[in-house]
Design an enzyme around this catalytic site. Structure first.
Site, PDB file in Angstrom:
ATOM      1  N   PHE A   1      -0.956  -1.691  -8.522  1.00 47.22           N
ATOM      2  CA  PHE A   1      -0.241  -0.897  -8.153  1.00 47.22           C
ATOM      3  C   PHE A   1       1.070  -1.755  -7.731  1.00 47.22           C
ATOM      4  O   PHE A   1       0.524  -2.908  -7.017  1.00 47.22           O
ATOM      5  CB  PHE A   1      -0.451   0.029  -6.834  1.00 47.22           C
ATOM      6  CG  PHE A   1       0.515   1.039  -6.507  1.00 47.22           C
ATOM      7  CD1 PHE A   1       0.488   2.124  -7.099  1.00 47.22           C
ATOM      8  CD2 PHE A   1       0.906   0.720  -5.360  1.00 47.22           C
ATOM      9  CE1 PHE A   1       1.503   2.991  -6.812  1.00 47.22           C
ATOM     10  CE2 PHE A   1       1.883   1.778  -4.720  1.00 47.22           C
ATOM     11  CZ  PHE A   1       2.137   2.984  -5.589  1.00 47.22           C
TER      12      PHE A   1
ATOM     13  N   LYS B   1      -5.262  10.425  -1.068  1.00 46.85           N
ATOM     14  CA  LYS B   1      -5.392  10.856  -2.486  1.00 46.85           C
ATOM     15  C   LYS B   1      -6.730  11.690  -2.515  1.00 46.85           C
ATOM     16  O   LYS B   1      -6.765  12.855  -1.955  1.00 46.85           O
ATOM     17  CB  LYS B   1      -5.522   9.669  -3.270  1.00 46.85           C
ATOM     18  CG  LYS B   1      -3.992   8.798  -3.263  1.00 46.85           C
ATOM     19  CD  LYS B   1      -4.057   7.516  -3.778  1.00 46.85           C
ATOM     20  CE  LYS B   1      -2.522   6.998  -3.741  1.00 46.85           C
ATOM     21  NZ  LYS B   1      -2.730   5.426  -4.055  1.00 46.85           N
TER      22      LYS B   1
HETATM   23  C1  LIG Z   1      -1.431   4.723  -3.643  1.00 43.95           C
HETATM   24  C2  LIG Z   1      -1.551   3.485  -3.406  1.00 43.95           C
HETATM   25  C3  LIG Z   1      -0.935   2.575  -2.657  1.00 43.95           C
HETATM   26  C4  LIG Z   1       0.247   3.004  -1.739  1.00 43.95           C
HETATM   27  O1  LIG Z   1       0.242   2.298  -0.658  1.00 43.95           O
HETATM   28  P1  LIG Z   1       0.502   3.095   0.928  1.00 43.95           P
HETATM   29  O2  LIG Z   1       0.980   1.540   1.837  1.00 43.95           O
HETATM   30  O3  LIG Z   1      -0.370   3.945   1.322  1.00 43.95           O
HETATM   31  O4  LIG Z   1       1.927   3.454   0.537  1.00 43.95           O
HETATM   32  C5  LIG Z   1      -0.987   1.067  -2.646  1.00 43.95           C
HETATM   33  N1  LIG Z   1      -1.861   0.672  -3.671  1.00 43.95           N
HETATM   34  C6  LIG Z   1      -2.329   1.318  -4.650  1.00 43.95           C
HETATM   35  C7  LIG Z   1      -3.254   0.873  -5.322  1.00 43.95           C
HETATM   36  C8  LIG Z   1      -2.334   2.645  -4.554  1.00 43.95           C
HETATM   37  O5  LIG Z   1      -2.717   3.442  -5.575  1.00 43.95           O
END
Ligand SMILES: *Cc1c(COP(=O)(O)O)cnc(C)c1O
Length: 395
Positions: free
Chosen positions: A113, A208
């Site tokens: 991500f 999630k």
């Molecule tokens: C959903 C997600 C995030 C989101 O990070 P936040 O700080 O909660 O907004 C980060 N890394 C991954 C792998 C995700 O799937």
């Protein structure tokens, strides 16, 4: 056997909606609204500042952490809640890298991500380390003896591809590196066995598959063999061993508590605590079997009815998390047309229709409605409208 009819009834889903986006935001368990409302009227309103002790707000990050530990193959006293996942990624990677001071390389993959990569990149710039990013299928071969930290998101947010936590952790340890696992798309979705895999650090979000609500706090786990050694780097007062001594020198708390930073989000964590009640009586093995059943049925039905779509997830269920992606050149517009029919998945750039399957509330009826809706929209081209091509802020 887990009673998935019971768990489905615990959610307040709007009628007429087929919800396949719990991998972005889980739906609201009915009890969350009641619990938060009670917290407001009986705790915040009546107890005021004494709620930190009387209502147990101060201990809540660890108590809720214990409930998550069971779902990720960790022990009690090993997980603490707080902040956002991006911040927990920073804490885990910075602590791991500080434990390998003579090495510079942080390895990750291009399926990760973006936020994880941005955080690691910023950290690398600040501490004179190097972030190395390879294709997901090349991670194993890229583990070399200059590696400090292997930072991997176990399940790819776009494709659902699942890395082999045990094998990659073993390989990283063979070269003397530490591992950080992001469980954003794993916790509550697949069987995770952190202790059994001998992982070093793990982090994840709870809005999630764990259904904690928008902005629910993240979690961090540190293997007990490191928990008293890892430096939090983000040294906040709530991670101090005696916060209310107001000592000017920082001394980390024992164990996982040192990974706390500042005041915890009590209201949000109360909603999460209620959402975790739904997991009582759920066997993770049953959950995984049910998830495979749902994703297999969806792939088969979509492929039989939608010749224009190309599967963008691994075909082997053992290499897949609890989501399925299909590619279409007009994926954004197709998803808007589906949402207009009450079938909610999401779009991931550049051309992926993504569907998350959460056994707690999804069933084979959802699979059929979603696959049949998709087939209808593609056959009659109802997606082909200008307003469906207009991108909103959040896709
Ligand atoms: C959903 C997600 C995030 C989101 O990070 P936040 O700080 O909660 O907004 C980060 N890394 C991954 C792998 C995700 O799937």
């Amino acid at each position: 056997m887990t009673d998935f009819n019971r768990t489905r009834q615990a959610f307040d889903l709007p009628s007429g909606i087929t919800y396949l986006d719990g991998n972005s935001l889980g739906p609201m368990p009915t009890s969350a609204a009641e619990r938060v409302s009670r917290m407001m009227s009986e705790e915040w309103s009546r107890m005021l500042i004494t709620g930190w002790n009387k209502a147990g707000w101060y201990a809540q990050p660890r108590k809720v952490g214990d409930r998550i530990a069971r779902l990720i193959g960790a022990g009690s006293g090993q997980v603490v809640m707080g902040d956002t996942l991006s911040i927990k990624v920073f804490q885990a990677v910075s602590a791991a890298r500080a434990m390998r001071p003579d090495r510079r390389v942080i390895l990750s993959d291009s399926g990760n991500f973006p936020s994880d990569l941005y955080v690691a990149h910023g950290l690398a710039a600040a501490v004179d380390a190097e972030l190395r990013v390879v294709a997901p299928e090349d991670v194993e071969a890229a583990i070399s003896d200059d590696l400090a930290v292997l930072m991997i998101t176990e399940v790819d947010y776009r494709t659902g591809r699942r890395h082999d936590m045990k094998a990659l952790t073993r390989k990283a340890h063979e070269v003397g590196a530490l591992t950080v696992w992001d469980l954003a798309h794993s916790a509550g979705a697949v069987d995770v066995a952190l202790l059994d895999c001998d992982a070093d650090f793990a982090v994840g979000c709870t809005y999630k598959y764990l259904n904690g609500g928008p902005g629910a706090p993240a979690f961090i786990w540190v293997h007990p063999q490191h928990a008293d050694k890892a430096r939090p780097i983000l040294q906040g007062w709530m991670g101090h061993h005696a916060p209310f001594d107001f000592d000017l020198d920082y001394q980390p708390a024992a164990g996982i508590e040192r990974m706390r930073v500042g005041t915890p989000p009590v209201i949000a964590m109360t909603a999460l605590d209620a959402a975790l009640d739904v997991w009582e009586g759920v066997s993770i093995d049953d959950l995984r079997a049910r998830s495979i059943e749902l994703t297999e049925a969806f792939i088969a039905r979509v492929e039989a009815r939608c010749p224009d779509l190309v599967l963008h997830s691994p075909r082997d269920p053992l290499q897949r998390g609890s989501q399925v992606g299909f590619r279409h050149p007009q994926a954004y517009a197709v998803m808007q047309a589906l949402i207009a029919e009450g079938i909610i998945g999401d779009f991931r750039a550049p051309d992926v229709l993504r569907f998350g399957f959460a056994p707690l509330y999804n069933d084979l009826g959802d699979v059929e409605r979603a696959a049949d809706g998709l087939a209808r929209i593609l056959a009659n081209q109802s997606w082909d409208r200008d307003d469906y091509r207009q991108r909103a802020d959040v896709t």
